[in-house]
Design an enzyme around this catalytic site. Structure first.
Site, short mmCIF file in Angstrom:
data_model
loop_
_atom_site.label_atom_id
_atom_site.label_comp_id
_atom_site.label_asym_id
_atom_site.label_seq_id
_atom_site.Cartn_x
_atom_site.Cartn_y
_atom_site.Cartn_z
N GLU A 1 16.33 52.19 -20.15
CA GLU A 1 17.35 51.46 -20.88
C GLU A 1 18.09 50.60 -19.86
OE1 GLU A 1 20.09 53.87 -23.14
OE2 GLU A 1 21.24 52.10 -23.77
N ARG B 1 13.05 67.20 -15.28
CA ARG B 1 13.79 66.14 -14.60
C ARG B 1 13.91 66.43 -13.11
NH1 ARG B 1 17.20 63.48 -18.18
NH2 ARG B 1 18.45 62.65 -16.49
N LYS C 1 23.65 58.40 -15.26
CA LYS C 1 23.93 56.97 -15.12
C LYS C 1 25.40 56.68 -15.41
CE LYS C 1 20.11 55.14 -17.35
NZ LYS C 1 19.38 54.06 -18.03
#
Ligand code: ATP
Ligand code: MG
Length: 567
Positions: A43, A270, A280
């Site tokens: 994104e 992850r 983020k």
């Protein structure tokens, strides 16, 4: 320890991790016509970090390994947070790690028309409805994993009414949050994501690519699987938090796919690193509030930060291959990443001399005004790299820490009446010091033994300590930015309270009086890596100019990974 056993169990005899094994089986079974097409779907709402690198090394790497292709797709479904600055940075960072999407650059926004059409079709088929409740009401009705949800009063509204409202939502007739489009699935499902998930919400913000065309934007769950489908993606690899979303991924994809081709989602753990954060949102906050110097601050876990710090693509890839891909969440030690960096730079970085905290050493029996050249190995790990000349003279800079007037027993550096070797040059013996009024040492005096230079009779004479040095008349002054861990605690995300209070106050020390040898000053270009003898690995910062050289500390020489492993 148990973590290690589990990880090993997921790698087969051919060294394939569990995802690669799945891919191999699908290919062998001829699924999707024997095609492999992965995608990396960032994104564009922030810069990529090393966790994203783990993801796209998998996506691009698997495609490479099995002769498939990998798309880069920007998941730009939220115009409120996204920006082209991020798109460009993301492309740069993927390229830097050596991967290329060729002509397969896509945007989820490319599919807005098709997604909208699918939503309309689902409304017509009675599979979606417009809900006018507030998000709080919707959340309240969701139920819990053990208690079923309750139906929205709008759940059974007629198709025509749903269609009319959805069209008007998109025309901009209603404010943000006034209503949403929901899939009509099952409010009692065991999987919370099946309890009539939201497909579309209203956002009145111009999209950086589609402008004012749309007033409704698809949710991740309604966009991702279908985008995979529209692009021909066969394996949609993502992180474990998407496991509970998988049935919904499959549910929406089924609206489009048939037997001949159907994308599938596979999840892995992850990357989480000690002494840093990966969110983020938190990284953006550090940047926005000026708590770091920018996205590419060398303390940041961002790819551009690591690059500026001096970490290399091969070190990052080596680290990712060491931690592997599993189905279990883990916290990875930053020391292992540092170990990979150190191993890589040890092979490639040219050895040079720099004195960070200089004090003057005067060799009183060396002729005044004379200079000679001594020769230094460029890289003892690779003799083919040869040597370079370094000027030696009567006055030298050495590290202040390398001298002690009253040393403890095991101090093998310089002290009164003791001998050390000056790296690549002579053995010297300390004969005295000069102090200023405050009692600080201003100059150190020594005598050298001319016989002890390489090639002379006393060359092999051993002394316990070896010091690095830089000749005073030809030394060039430079700036060094000494970095340490960004956070003072091992796992900042697990701590209570404000994460900003956990920042390491000593994560940056600027030294502006570092003395470097002239050979280094002549060739230091932004991005070059060097080993400063006895100090560590340093990388030339992009701020550096020939008149004002700036080096970032990349990593120290001492490997702390072995110690961690033993714990
Ligand atoms: P957001 O909270 O904004 O979704 P994100 O870090 O998930 O943040 P994306 O741009 O959605 O950001 O991530 C792109 C891809 O990178 C996703 O497939 C995601 O699974 C993967 N990814 C993100 N963080 C990590 C991580 N720490 N380790 C491995 N993969 C990650
Ligand atoms: Mg995400």
């Amino acid at each position: 320890m148990s973590e290690e056993i589990k990880e090993e169990a997921l790698v087969n005899e051919s060294g394939l991790n569990f995802i690669e094994q799945e891919i191999q089986q699908d290919l062998a079974a001829g699924k999707n016509g024997g095609r492999l097409n992965t995608r990396f779907p960032p994104e564009p709402n922030g810069y990529l970090h090393i966790g994203h690198a783990k993801a796209f090394i998998m996506d691009f790497g698997a495609a490479e390994k099995f002769g498939g292709t990998c798309n880069l797709r920007f998941d730009d479904t939220n115009p409120a947070k996204e920006d082209n600055e991020y798109v460009e940075a993301i492309k740069r960072d993927i390229h830097w790690l050596g991967y290329d999407w060729e002509d397969r650059l896509y945007y989820a926004s490319d599919y807005f028309p098709q997604l909208f059409d699918l939503a309309v079709r689902m409304i017509k088929e009675g599979k979606a409805y417009v809900d006018e409740q507030t998000s709080e009401q919707i959340a309240e009705q969701k139920g819990t994993p053990t208690r079923p949800g309750t139906d929205s009063p709008f759940r059974n509204r007629p198709v025509e009414e749903n269609l009319d409202l959805f069209m008007r939502m998109n025309k901009g007739e209603f404010p943000d949050g006034a209503m949403v489009l929901r899939a009509k699935i099952d409010m009692a499902s065991d999987n919370m994501h099946f309890r009539d998930p939201i497909m579309y919400r209203i956002i009145h913000a111009p999209h950086w690519r589609t402008g004012d065309t749309w007033k409704v934007y698809p949710m991740y769950d309604f966009a991702h699987g279908q985008s995979d489908y529209f692009e021909g993606v066969t394996h949609s690899i993502c992180t474990l938090e998407f496991v509970p979303h998988r049935p919904l991924y499959e549910y929406f994809v089924k609206e489009l796919a048939d037997e001949s081709y159907c994308p599938r989602q596979i999840e892995f753990n992850r990357l989480n690193l000690t002494y840093t954060v990966m969110s983020k949102r938190k990284l953006l906050q550090l940047v926005k509030e000026g708590l770091v110097a920018g996205w590419d601050d060398p303390r940041m876990p961002t790819i551009c930060g690591l690059r500026r710090r001096g970490y290399t693509p091969s070190a990052i890839k080596d680290f990712v291959s060491r931690i592997g891909y599993t189905r279990y969440e883990a916290l990875n030690h930053i020391e292992l990443l540092e170990h990979s960096v150190r191993e890589d730079l040890n092979k490639t970085a040219t050895r040079v001399s720099a004195v960070k905290n200089p004090v003057k050493l005067i060799i009183t029996n060396y002729p005044e005004g004379e200079t000679e050249e001594v020769f230094m190995d460029n890289n003892p790990e690779n003799p083919a790299e040869g040597q370079h000349a370094m000027p030696f003279s009567r006055e030298l800079w050495i590290e202040r820490e390398d001298f002690m007037e009253n040393p403890p027993k095991k101090f093998f550096r310089l002290s009164p009446d003791k001998e050390v070797r000056l790296k690549g040059a002579y053995i010297i013996k300390c004969t005295g010091v000069k102090k200023n009024d405050a009692g600080e040492i201003e100059e150190i005096y020594a005598e050298y033994d001319p016989d002890t230079l390489s090639g002379r009779p006393g060359a092999d004479r051993k002394v316990k300590g070896t010091l690095h040095w830089v000749s005073v008349p030809t030394a060039v002054r430079a700036e060094v930015r000494d970095y340490d861990r960004l956070f003072a605690v091992e796992n900042p995300s697990a701590e209570e309270g404000d994460f900003r209070d956990l920042l390491n106050p000593d994560s940056l020390k600027v030294l502006d009086n570092v003395m470097i040898e002239p050979w280094l000053a002549e060739r230091a270009k932004a991005g070059d890596h060097f080993q400063f003898q006895r100090l560590g690995y340093y990388t030339v910062d992009p701020d550096s100019t020939p008149d004002h050289l700036v080096f970032n500390k990349t990593i120290g020489l001492k490997d702390t990974w072995a110690k961690i492993q033993k714990k």
